[in-house]
Design a protein around this motif. Structure first.
Motif, PDB file in Angstrom:
ATOM      1  N   GLU A  10       0.939  -1.002   0.123  1.00 27.82           N
ATOM      2  CA  GLU A  10      -0.086  -0.297   0.151  1.00 27.82           C
ATOM      3  C   GLU A  10       0.804   0.877  -0.376  1.00 27.82           C
ATOM      4  N   ALA A  11       1.751   1.235   0.534  1.00 30.62           N
ATOM      5  CA  ALA A  11       3.366   2.719   0.619  1.00 30.62           C
ATOM      6  C   ALA A  11       3.514   2.540  -0.310  1.00 30.62           C
ATOM      7  N   ALA A  12       4.312   1.982  -1.023  1.00 35.66           N
ATOM      8  CA  ALA A  12       4.742   1.526  -2.475  1.00 35.66           C
ATOM      9  C   ALA A  12       4.050   2.707  -3.208  1.00 35.66           C
ATOM     10  N   ILE A  13       2.356   1.722  -3.658  1.00 32.53           N
ATOM     11  CA  ILE A  13       1.003   2.307  -4.578  1.00 32.53           C
ATOM     12  C   ILE A  13       0.674   3.733  -4.036  1.00 32.53           C
ATOM     13  N   GLY A  14       0.116   3.817  -3.045  1.00 31.98           N
ATOM     14  CA  GLY A  14       0.179   5.179  -2.920  1.00 31.98           C
ATOM     15  C   GLY A  14       1.279   6.028  -2.336  1.00 31.98           C
ATOM     16  N   GLY A  15       2.532   6.095  -2.342  1.00 33.14           N
ATOM     17  CA  GLY A  15       3.436   7.064  -3.021  1.00 33.14           C
ATOM     18  C   GLY A  15       3.413   6.619  -3.972  1.00 33.14           C
ATOM     19  N   ALA A  16       3.408   6.299  -5.251  1.00 36.85           N
ATOM     20  CA  ALA A  16       3.563   6.461  -6.587  1.00 36.85           C
ATOM     21  C   ALA A  16       2.254   7.251  -7.039  1.00 36.85           C
ATOM     22  N   LEU A  17       1.614   6.981  -6.717  1.00 38.80           N
ATOM     23  CA  LEU A  17      -0.514   7.509  -7.124  1.00 38.80           C
ATOM     24  C   LEU A  17       0.003   8.740  -6.807  1.00 38.80           C
ATOM     25  N   GLY A  18       0.813   8.947  -5.767  1.00 41.62           N
ATOM     26  CA  GLY A  18       0.938  10.901  -5.063  1.00 41.62           C
ATOM     27  C   GLY A  18       2.027  11.131  -6.052  1.00 41.62           C
ATOM     28  N   MET A  81      11.407   9.671   0.508  1.00 42.34           N
ATOM     29  CA  MET A  81      12.239   8.230   1.369  1.00 42.34           C
ATOM     30  C   MET A  81      12.530   6.973   1.120  1.00 42.34           C
ATOM     31  N   GLY A  82      10.974   6.866  -0.004  1.00 39.76           N
ATOM     32  CA  GLY A  82      11.687   5.148  -0.182  1.00 39.76           C
ATOM     33  C   GLY A  82      10.475   4.448   0.622  1.00 39.76           C
ATOM     34  N   VAL A  83      10.319   3.586   0.083  1.00 35.71           N
ATOM     35  CA  VAL A  83       9.602   2.697   1.172  1.00 35.71           C
ATOM     36  C   VAL A  83       9.757   2.006   2.524  1.00 35.71           C
ATOM     37  N   GLY A  84      11.362   1.483   1.808  1.00 32.47           N
ATOM     38  CA  GLY A  84      11.947   0.769   2.781  1.00 32.47           C
ATOM     39  C   GLY A  84      11.580   1.728   4.377  1.00 32.47           C
ATOM     40  N   VAL A  85      12.546   2.576   4.680  1.00 29.81           N
ATOM     41  CA  VAL A  85      12.720   3.819   5.490  1.00 29.81           C
ATOM     42  C   VAL A  85      11.617   4.155   5.666  1.00 29.81           C
ATOM     43  N   SER A  86      10.481   4.128   4.878  1.00 28.75           N
ATOM     44  CA  SER A  86       8.829   5.063   5.681  1.00 28.75           C
ATOM     45  C   SER A  86       7.884   3.833   6.578  1.00 28.75           C
TER      46      SER A  86
END
Length: 133
Positions: A10-18, A81-86
């Motif tokens: 979800e974080a990766a998808i939300g970040g890309a959509l954002g 910051m990316g998915v991993g750090v977040s």
């Protein structure tokens, strides 16, 4: 573990959509789709009584607001910051707050005293956060 894996996706998808539509807009979209999906699942499989929502203490209803804060900050941090750090930061924050809630017995939780093992766990999680950076 599945919830954690879903969170990272979800974080990766939300970040890309954002990045395409804006972080707050992405958060809004994710909540709308989630609300519709939850409505359908509740409609067919729910066994509770939503009318009881009118009788619970009002502080019990703040979870939705906290969910928005969480998701909006997650989407924003993923773009920075990316998915991993977040997600690692989220996990560290969750564990620290969970330990505090349990130690003091807050929000209706049973009291579980802070001990050496929990301290070690927090220190190791903080080390993992630094290593993921």
């Amino acid at each position: 573990m599945i919830a954690g894996m879903s969170l990272s996706i979800e974080a990766a998808i939300g970040g890309a959509l954002g990045e395409h539509v804006g972080e707050l807009e992405s958060t809004y979209y994710i909540f709308i789709i989630g609300a519709m999906a939850t409505f359908l699942v509740t409609l067919f499989f729910g066994k509770g009584d939503l009318r009881q929502i009118l009788t619970v203490p009002k502080w019990n209803l703040t979870g939705g607001l906290l969910g928005v804060v969480y998701l909006a900050l997650l989407v924003i941090s993923v773009t920075l910051m990316g998915v991993g750090v977040s997600v690692t930061a989220v996990i560290v924050g969750q564990i620290i707050m969970s330990i505090l809630i349990e130690h003091f017995g807050l929000l209706g939780s049973p009291r579980i005293a802070f001990n050496r093992n929990r301290l070690i766990a927090v220190v190791l999680l903080m080390i993992s956060f630094v290593l993921v950076l």
